[in-house]
Design a protein around this motif. Structure first.
Motif, PDB file in Angstrom:
ATOM      1  N   LEU A 328      16.702  -9.209   6.623  1.00 42.90           N
ATOM      2  CA  LEU A 328      17.539 -10.382   6.683  1.00 42.90           C
ATOM      3  C   LEU A 328      18.624 -10.375   7.331  1.00 42.90           C
ATOM      4  CD1 LEU A 328      17.283 -13.484   5.919  1.00 42.90           C
ATOM      5  CD2 LEU A 328      18.360 -12.609   3.543  1.00 42.90           C
ATOM      6  N   VAL A 329      19.259  -9.074   6.960  1.00 41.51           N
ATOM      7  CA  VAL A 329      20.459  -8.715   7.644  1.00 41.51           C
ATOM      8  C   VAL A 329      20.403  -8.384   8.930  1.00 41.51           C
ATOM      9  CG1 VAL A 329      22.247  -6.830   7.698  1.00 41.51           C
ATOM     10  CG2 VAL A 329      21.522  -7.471   5.618  1.00 41.51           C
ATOM     11  N   ALA A 330      19.209  -7.716   9.419  1.00 44.95           N
ATOM     12  CA  ALA A 330      18.913  -7.580  11.108  1.00 44.95           C
ATOM     13  C   ALA A 330      18.624  -8.733  11.683  1.00 44.95           C
ATOM     14  CB  ALA A 330      17.966  -6.404  10.888  1.00 44.95           C
ATOM     15  N   ILE A 331      18.161  -9.742  11.151  1.00 43.94           N
ATOM     16  CA  ILE A 331      18.071 -11.078  11.705  1.00 43.94           C
ATOM     17  C   ILE A 331      19.194 -11.624  11.945  1.00 43.94           C
ATOM     18  CG2 ILE A 331      16.874 -13.400  11.223  1.00 43.94           C
ATOM     19  CD1 ILE A 331      14.725 -12.031   9.728  1.00 43.94           C
ATOM     20  N   PHE A 332      20.094 -11.844  10.780  1.00 45.16           N
ATOM     21  CA  PHE A 332      21.242 -12.544  10.909  1.00 45.16           C
ATOM     22  C   PHE A 332      22.372 -11.737  12.077  1.00 45.16           C
ATOM     23  CE2 PHE A 332      20.618 -14.602   7.100  1.00 45.16           C
ATOM     24  CZ  PHE A 332      21.138 -15.871   7.143  1.00 45.16           C
ATOM     25  N   LEU A 333      22.361 -10.469  12.074  1.00 48.67           N
ATOM     26  CA  LEU A 333      23.114  -9.893  13.076  1.00 48.67           C
ATOM     27  C   LEU A 333      22.713 -10.112  14.662  1.00 48.67           C
ATOM     28  CD1 LEU A 333      23.546  -6.359  11.332  1.00 48.67           C
ATOM     29  CD2 LEU A 333      25.214  -7.985  11.650  1.00 48.67           C
ATOM     30  N   ILE A 334      21.372 -10.289  14.680  1.00 46.85           N
ATOM     31  CA  ILE A 334      20.826 -10.594  16.060  1.00 46.85           C
ATOM     32  C   ILE A 334      20.767 -12.007  16.375  1.00 46.85           C
ATOM     33  CG2 ILE A 334      18.836 -10.667  17.450  1.00 46.85           C
ATOM     34  CD1 ILE A 334      17.841  -8.189  15.903  1.00 46.85           C
ATOM     35  N   VAL A 335      20.649 -12.770  15.274  1.00 46.07           N
ATOM     36  CA  VAL A 335      20.316 -14.274  15.628  1.00 46.07           C
ATOM     37  C   VAL A 335      21.737 -15.167  15.547  1.00 46.07           C
ATOM     38  CG1 VAL A 335      19.213 -16.576  15.130  1.00 46.07           C
ATOM     39  CG2 VAL A 335      17.912 -14.362  15.282  1.00 46.07           C
ATOM     40  N   GLU A 336      22.538 -14.844  14.193  1.00 42.96           N
ATOM     41  CA  GLU A 336      23.411 -15.812  13.779  1.00 42.96           C
ATOM     42  C   GLU A 336      24.563 -14.490  13.104  1.00 42.96           C
ATOM     43  OE1 GLU A 336      26.523 -17.587  13.853  1.00 42.96           O
ATOM     44  OE2 GLU A 336      24.814 -18.957  14.292  1.00 42.96           O
ATOM     45  N   PRO A 337      25.362 -14.044  14.081  1.00 41.91           N
ATOM     46  CA  PRO A 337      26.419 -13.213  13.482  1.00 41.91           C
ATOM     47  C   PRO A 337      27.493 -13.626  12.575  1.00 41.91           C
ATOM     48  CG  PRO A 337      26.234 -12.574  15.869  1.00 41.91           C
ATOM     49  CD  PRO A 337      25.582 -14.057  15.441  1.00 41.91           C
ATOM     50  N   PHE A 338      27.612 -14.816  12.546  1.00 41.31           N
ATOM     51  CA  PHE A 338      28.498 -15.752  11.782  1.00 41.31           C
ATOM     52  C   PHE A 338      27.846 -15.796  10.299  1.00 41.31           C
ATOM     53  CE2 PHE A 338      30.698 -16.490  15.717  1.00 41.31           C
ATOM     54  CZ  PHE A 338      31.973 -16.207  15.046  1.00 41.31           C
ATOM     55  N   GLY A 339      26.421 -15.661  10.115  1.00 41.34           N
ATOM     56  CA  GLY A 339      26.043 -15.832   8.870  1.00 41.34           C
ATOM     57  C   GLY A 339      25.602 -17.045   8.506  1.00 41.34           C
ATOM     58  N   LEU A 340      25.683 -17.551   7.215  1.00 44.80           N
ATOM     59  CA  LEU A 340      25.197 -18.490   6.882  1.00 44.80           C
ATOM     60  C   LEU A 340      26.232 -19.806   7.097  1.00 44.80           C
ATOM     61  CD1 LEU A 340      23.330 -18.075   3.384  1.00 44.80           C
ATOM     62  CD2 LEU A 340      22.487 -18.638   5.513  1.00 44.80           C
ATOM     63  N   TYR A 341      27.425 -19.228   6.874  1.00 46.27           N
ATOM     64  CA  TYR A 341      28.563 -20.045   7.309  1.00 46.27           C
ATOM     65  C   TYR A 341      28.382 -20.515   8.472  1.00 46.27           C
ATOM     66  CZ  TYR A 341      33.317 -21.732   7.379  1.00 46.27           C
ATOM     67  OH  TYR A 341      34.458 -22.474   7.407  1.00 46.27           O
ATOM     68  N   GLY A 342      28.102 -19.625   9.728  1.00 43.68           N
ATOM     69  CA  GLY A 342      28.049 -19.900  11.020  1.00 43.68           C
ATOM     70  C   GLY A 342      26.981 -21.071  11.324  1.00 43.68           C
ATOM     71  N   ILE A 343      25.636 -21.123  10.583  1.00 48.67           N
ATOM     72  CA  ILE A 343      25.036 -21.878  10.673  1.00 48.67           C
ATOM     73  C   ILE A 343      25.416 -23.436   9.905  1.00 48.67           C
ATOM     74  CG2 ILE A 343      22.611 -22.658   9.575  1.00 48.67           C
ATOM     75  CD1 ILE A 343      21.673 -20.005   9.514  1.00 48.67           C
ATOM     76  N   TRP A 344      26.121 -23.350   8.952  1.00 50.51           N
ATOM     77  CA  TRP A 344      26.691 -24.539   8.481  1.00 50.51           C
ATOM     78  C   TRP A 344      27.864 -25.272   9.410  1.00 50.51           C
ATOM     79  CZ3 TRP A 344      27.428 -28.668   5.899  1.00 50.51           C
ATOM     80  CH2 TRP A 344      28.720 -29.114   5.662  1.00 50.51           C
TER      81      TRP A 344
END
Length: 358
Positions: A328-344
């Motif tokens: 999960l951490v690897a996916i977020f670092l590649i796809v969305e570095p801002f994490g769940l807050y970036g998705i929001w």
């Protein structure tokens, strides 16, 4: 990426709830959290309490790593100090939890401030190695005093409301038809601590010290040229982060009710907190909260779902969770570095600009 409308007055910039939508959303969130323990099952009530523990610990690490940019792998050391402080003060001396909380935080902060001067000249990987050594040092010290810490056998962690009194004697009160049990009362106590930690970090981030932390994180040389005391800023960040980690350690001990050195002071816990702030969104207080929620809930779901797969079913529950968290951490670092807050933020600004695409 902007996170709120442009402020034209200092009063607007200092407001916690700048719009009516945010006020309404906060009110609904508070209502949902207050009702949650009254309607949740025992399993989800336990998970909710764990989330609150991780929120306090993640906020502490966010101040050091997210606000100030100091990578630390020694968070588990301060968690362990806080947990064993609660165990010793509560078990040996019968001190109530509301006195143990500041004691656990202050002792952890003292250790953090003692380590701070050695880490002021370090950054990046070198700082991570130094803080990593702190985990093994604290574990060694705890093993060296088995008469106080229980050694390898472990130690129980009583949570006392008053001197020599349990936190809850009996469920004598009902709210919405639900008896106010010990687990529910503990949830509300932890909720207060988590809210205090979140509000403190939010106000710290907008203060002069918080802006200095952001300057040190982004470019410490430029911050020093502009008059920021880089050494003092890092020192304050270590102290505040260690204090919150100690409080989270005491909460962790009260939730587990029994501590062992190998399970409490280990590198895995430090990595878990780094995973939390990465998943939630580094540099934001909301990211610490979202990361804690996702870490606990997704970990529980992953343990249940991955246990049905042929190869992963042979792994232990902890190994399955660790594997899932790493992916999960690897996916977020590649796809969305801002994490769940970036998705929001992406979802928020999409609907703010709708029906336009820019």
């Amino acid at each position: 990426m902007p996170t709120k409308p442009l402020s034209v007055r200092y009063e607007d910039d200092l407001r916690l709830f700048a719009s009516r939508w945010r006020q309404a959303g906060t009110a609904l969130l508070v209502l949902a959290v207050l009702v949650y323990p009254l309607r949740a099952s025992s399993l989800w009530l336990t998970l909710g309490t764990e989330i609150l523990v991780f929120v306090v610990g993640a906020v502490g690490l966010m101040i050091l790593t997210g606000f100030t940019g100091q990578i630390s792998l020694g968070h588990a050391a301060f968690i362990g100090i806080g947990g064993y402080t609660a165990a010793i003060l509560g078990g040996e001396f019968g001190i109530p939890f509301w006195l143990v909380i500041p004691a656990a935080g202050l002792l952890s902060a003292a250790v953090g401030l003692a380590v701070g001067p050695f880490a002021l000249r370090l950054r990046g990987l070198y700082l991570a190695i130094v803080t990593l050594g702190l985990v093994f040092l604290v574990a060694h010290v705890l093993r060296s005093f088995p008469e106080w810490t229980g050694g390898l056998s472990g130690i129980s962690v009583p949570m006392l409301w008053w001197f020599d009194g349990p936190v809850v004697s009996a469920a004598q009160t009902e709210i919405l038809g639900t008896p106010l049990s010990a687990a529910i009362q503990k949830f509300y106590i932890f909720l207060v601590l988590a809210v205090i930690a979140v509000l403190f970090a939010t106000n710290l981030r907008r203060s002069h010290t918080g802006r200095a932390m952001a300057a040190v994180r982004d470019r410490d040389v430029a911050a020093a040229v502009m008059g920021v005391d880089v050494a003092r800023t890092k020192y304050v960040a270590f102290g505040v982060s260690s204090f919150l980690a100690g409080v989270a350690g005491a909460m962790f001990g009260w939730e587990a009710q029994f501590l062992t050195i190998d399970a409490t002071v280990n590198l895995i816990i430090s990595i878990e907190f780094i995973a939390i702030i990465v998943i939630g969104g580094i540099g934001t207080v909301v990211g610490a909260v979202l990361g804690a929620v996702a870490f606990v809930v997704l970990g529980q779901l992953a343990d249940a779902l991955l246990g049905e797969l042929p190869l992963l079913s042979e792994l232990s529950s902890a190994q399955r969770r660790t594997s899932f968290q790493a992916i999960l951490v690897a996916i977020f670092l590649i796809v969305e570095p801002f994490g769940l807050y970036g998705i929001w933020l992406r979802i928020k600004f999409y609907f703010m600009a709708w029906p336009f695409r820019y």
